[in-house]
Design a protein around this motif. Sequence first.
Motif, PDB file in Angstrom:
ATOM      1  N   LEU A 224       0.831  -1.212   0.000  1.00  0.00           N
ATOM      2  CA  LEU A 224       0.000   0.000   0.000  1.00  0.00           C
ATOM      3  C   LEU A 224       0.862   1.257   0.000  1.00  0.00           C
ATOM      4  O   LEU A 224       0.611   2.195  -0.778  1.00  0.00           O
ATOM      5  CB  LEU A 224      -0.917  -0.012   1.226  1.00  0.00           C
ATOM      6  CG  LEU A 224      -1.756   1.249   1.460  1.00  0.00           C
ATOM      7  CD1 LEU A 224      -2.681   1.517   0.286  1.00  0.00           C
ATOM      8  CD2 LEU A 224      -2.555   1.115   2.755  1.00  0.00           C
ATOM      9  N   GLY A 227       2.692   1.537  -3.314  1.00  0.00           N
ATOM     10  CA  GLY A 227       1.744   1.946  -4.338  1.00  0.00           C
ATOM     11  C   GLY A 227       1.372   3.410  -4.227  1.00  0.00           C
ATOM     12  O   GLY A 227       1.190   4.098  -5.246  1.00  0.00           O
ATOM     13  N   ARG A 228       1.303   3.900  -2.998  1.00  0.00           N
ATOM     14  CA  ARG A 228       0.985   5.317  -2.783  1.00  0.00           C
ATOM     15  C   ARG A 228       2.104   6.212  -3.308  1.00  0.00           C
ATOM     16  O   ARG A 228       1.864   7.198  -4.020  1.00  0.00           O
ATOM     17  CB  ARG A 228       0.765   5.553  -1.285  1.00  0.00           C
ATOM     18  CG  ARG A 228       0.638   7.011  -0.867  1.00  0.00           C
ATOM     19  CD  ARG A 228      -0.640   7.624  -1.328  1.00  0.00           C
ATOM     20  NE  ARG A 228      -0.835   8.938  -0.723  1.00  0.00           N
ATOM     21  CZ  ARG A 228      -1.878   9.708  -0.948  1.00  0.00           C
ATOM     22  NH1 ARG A 228      -2.833   9.291  -1.764  1.00  0.00           N
ATOM     23  NH2 ARG A 228      -1.998  10.873  -0.369  1.00  0.00           N
ATOM     24  N   TRP A 233      -1.440   5.686  -5.569  1.00  0.00           N
ATOM     25  CA  TRP A 233      -2.705   5.016  -5.229  1.00  0.00           C
ATOM     26  C   TRP A 233      -3.547   5.880  -4.301  1.00  0.00           C
ATOM     27  O   TRP A 233      -3.055   6.478  -3.360  1.00  0.00           O
ATOM     28  CB  TRP A 233      -2.419   3.694  -4.544  1.00  0.00           C
ATOM     29  CG  TRP A 233      -2.001   2.602  -5.473  1.00  0.00           C
ATOM     30  CD1 TRP A 233      -1.820   2.686  -6.816  1.00  0.00           C
ATOM     31  CD2 TRP A 233      -1.701   1.248  -5.103  1.00  0.00           C
ATOM     32  NE1 TRP A 233      -1.443   1.478  -7.323  1.00  0.00           N
ATOM     33  CE2 TRP A 233      -1.354   0.579  -6.299  1.00  0.00           C
ATOM     34  CE3 TRP A 233      -1.689   0.549  -3.908  1.00  0.00           C
ATOM     35  CZ2 TRP A 233      -0.990  -0.771  -6.302  1.00  0.00           C
ATOM     36  CZ3 TRP A 233      -1.337  -0.787  -3.902  1.00  0.00           C
ATOM     37  CH2 TRP A 233      -1.000  -1.434  -5.094  1.00  0.00           C
ATOM     38  N   ARG A 234      -4.833   5.890  -4.562  1.00  0.00           N
ATOM     39  CA  ARG A 234      -5.786   6.594  -3.716  1.00  0.00           C
ATOM     40  C   ARG A 234      -7.169   6.012  -3.990  1.00  0.00           C
ATOM     41  O   ARG A 234      -7.332   5.108  -4.814  1.00  0.00           O
ATOM     42  CB  ARG A 234      -5.764   8.095  -4.002  1.00  0.00           C
ATOM     43  CG  ARG A 234      -6.089   8.452  -5.446  1.00  0.00           C
ATOM     44  CD  ARG A 234      -5.813   9.908  -5.743  1.00  0.00           C
ATOM     45  NE  ARG A 234      -6.384  10.803  -4.734  1.00  0.00           N
ATOM     46  CZ  ARG A 234      -6.194  12.102  -4.732  1.00  0.00           C
ATOM     47  NH1 ARG A 234      -5.442  12.657  -5.660  1.00  0.00           N
ATOM     48  NH2 ARG A 234      -6.752  12.863  -3.816  1.00  0.00           N
ATOM     49  N   THR A 237      -8.940   1.747  -4.586  1.00  0.00           N
ATOM     50  CA  THR A 237      -7.806   0.823  -4.628  1.00  0.00           C
ATOM     51  C   THR A 237      -7.034   0.847  -3.315  1.00  0.00           C
ATOM     52  O   THR A 237      -6.752  -0.203  -2.718  1.00  0.00           O
ATOM     53  CB  THR A 237      -6.863   1.171  -5.788  1.00  0.00           C
ATOM     54  OG1 THR A 237      -7.586   1.086  -7.023  1.00  0.00           O
ATOM     55  CG2 THR A 237      -5.675   0.220  -5.820  1.00  0.00           C
ATOM     56  N   ALA A 238      -6.685   2.035  -2.850  1.00  0.00           N
ATOM     57  CA  ALA A 238      -5.934   2.158  -1.601  1.00  0.00           C
ATOM     58  C   ALA A 238      -6.749   1.646  -0.422  1.00  0.00           C
ATOM     59  O   ALA A 238      -6.214   0.946   0.457  1.00  0.00           O
ATOM     60  CB  ALA A 238      -5.537   3.618  -1.384  1.00  0.00           C
TER      61      ALA A 238
END
Length: 269
Positions: A224, A227-228, A233-234, A237-238
Motif C-alpha cells: 500500500l 503503491g501510494r 494510489w488513492r 484501490t488504496a
Amino acid sequence: MILAIPSPLAVALGIATAAAYGFAAAAGARLSRKATQWALGLAWLLHAAVLGHGLVGSEPKFGFAPALSVTAWLVLTVYAVESRMYPQLKVRRALAWLGAAAVLLAILFPGTPLHVSASPWLPLHLALGIASYGLFGAAVVHAWLITRAEKQIRLATEPQGGVPLLTLERLTFRFVMAGFVLLSATLLAGLLFSETLYGASVRGWKWDHKTVFSVLAWLSFAVLLIGRVRFGWRGRTARRVLYAGAALLLLAYVGSRFVLEVVLARGAT
C-alpha cells in the motif's frame, strides 16, 4: 470450556464504562457537542482504569478481547487528540458504540495469565503490537469517513464544514505509516529476541498462524505504501488494500487467540 473469571472490581468498572459509552452514543444526538465530549471523555477515563486494572493486577492477563479493548481505547485516544484540530469530524457515536462493545466483550472473555516463563519485556512487546493495531484502526476509521463523504457528495447531501477529502486521505496514510513502523518493530523484536521474550528454545519466528498473518499484513501495508509513493494510489484501490491488511492483522493475534481461548479452550500465550 474454562474461562478466567474477572474480579468484581473489574466487572464493576467494565459495566460502568460500557454504560458511559452507551450514554454518550445514545444521547449524543440530543446533547450539545461539548456535553457529548464530556460524556465520551468520562467513558474514556473509565476505560483507561479498566485497562490499567487488567494489566497491572496481581495476575496480569491478556487475550483477544482485551486486545480489542485496548485497540478501541487507542482509536478513541487518537480521535480525542484529532478532534481538537478537526472539530468537523463526526464519528463520536460510532466510536462510543465501539468502545462499549469492546469493554463488554473483555468482561466476557478477560483473557488468560501471561506465561510464567515469559520475559518481563513481553508486555512491552505486546504493547508495540497493540499500538500498531490502534494506529491501523484509526486509519480504517478515516478510510470509512472518506467512503461516507464520497457517498454524500454523490447524493448531494454533504454537510457544510466537513473535513476535506484530501485532508482525510493524508491523515489516513499518516496513520498507516506510523502503524507500519510499529508493526515492523514488533516483528523485528519477535525475530531477534524470541528466546528472551517468550522463553522459547527456538530462535527466530515460530511460523504459527499469528506469525503468518502478521507477515502477510506487513506485506499488504508495504504494498500500500509503495503503491501510494510510486503509483499515487488513492480512492477505492488504496482503501481495499488497507482493509485487506487490517483484516489480516486482526486475524494475526485476535483471530488466533480467539481460536485458542474460545474454540479450543486453551490459554497459551
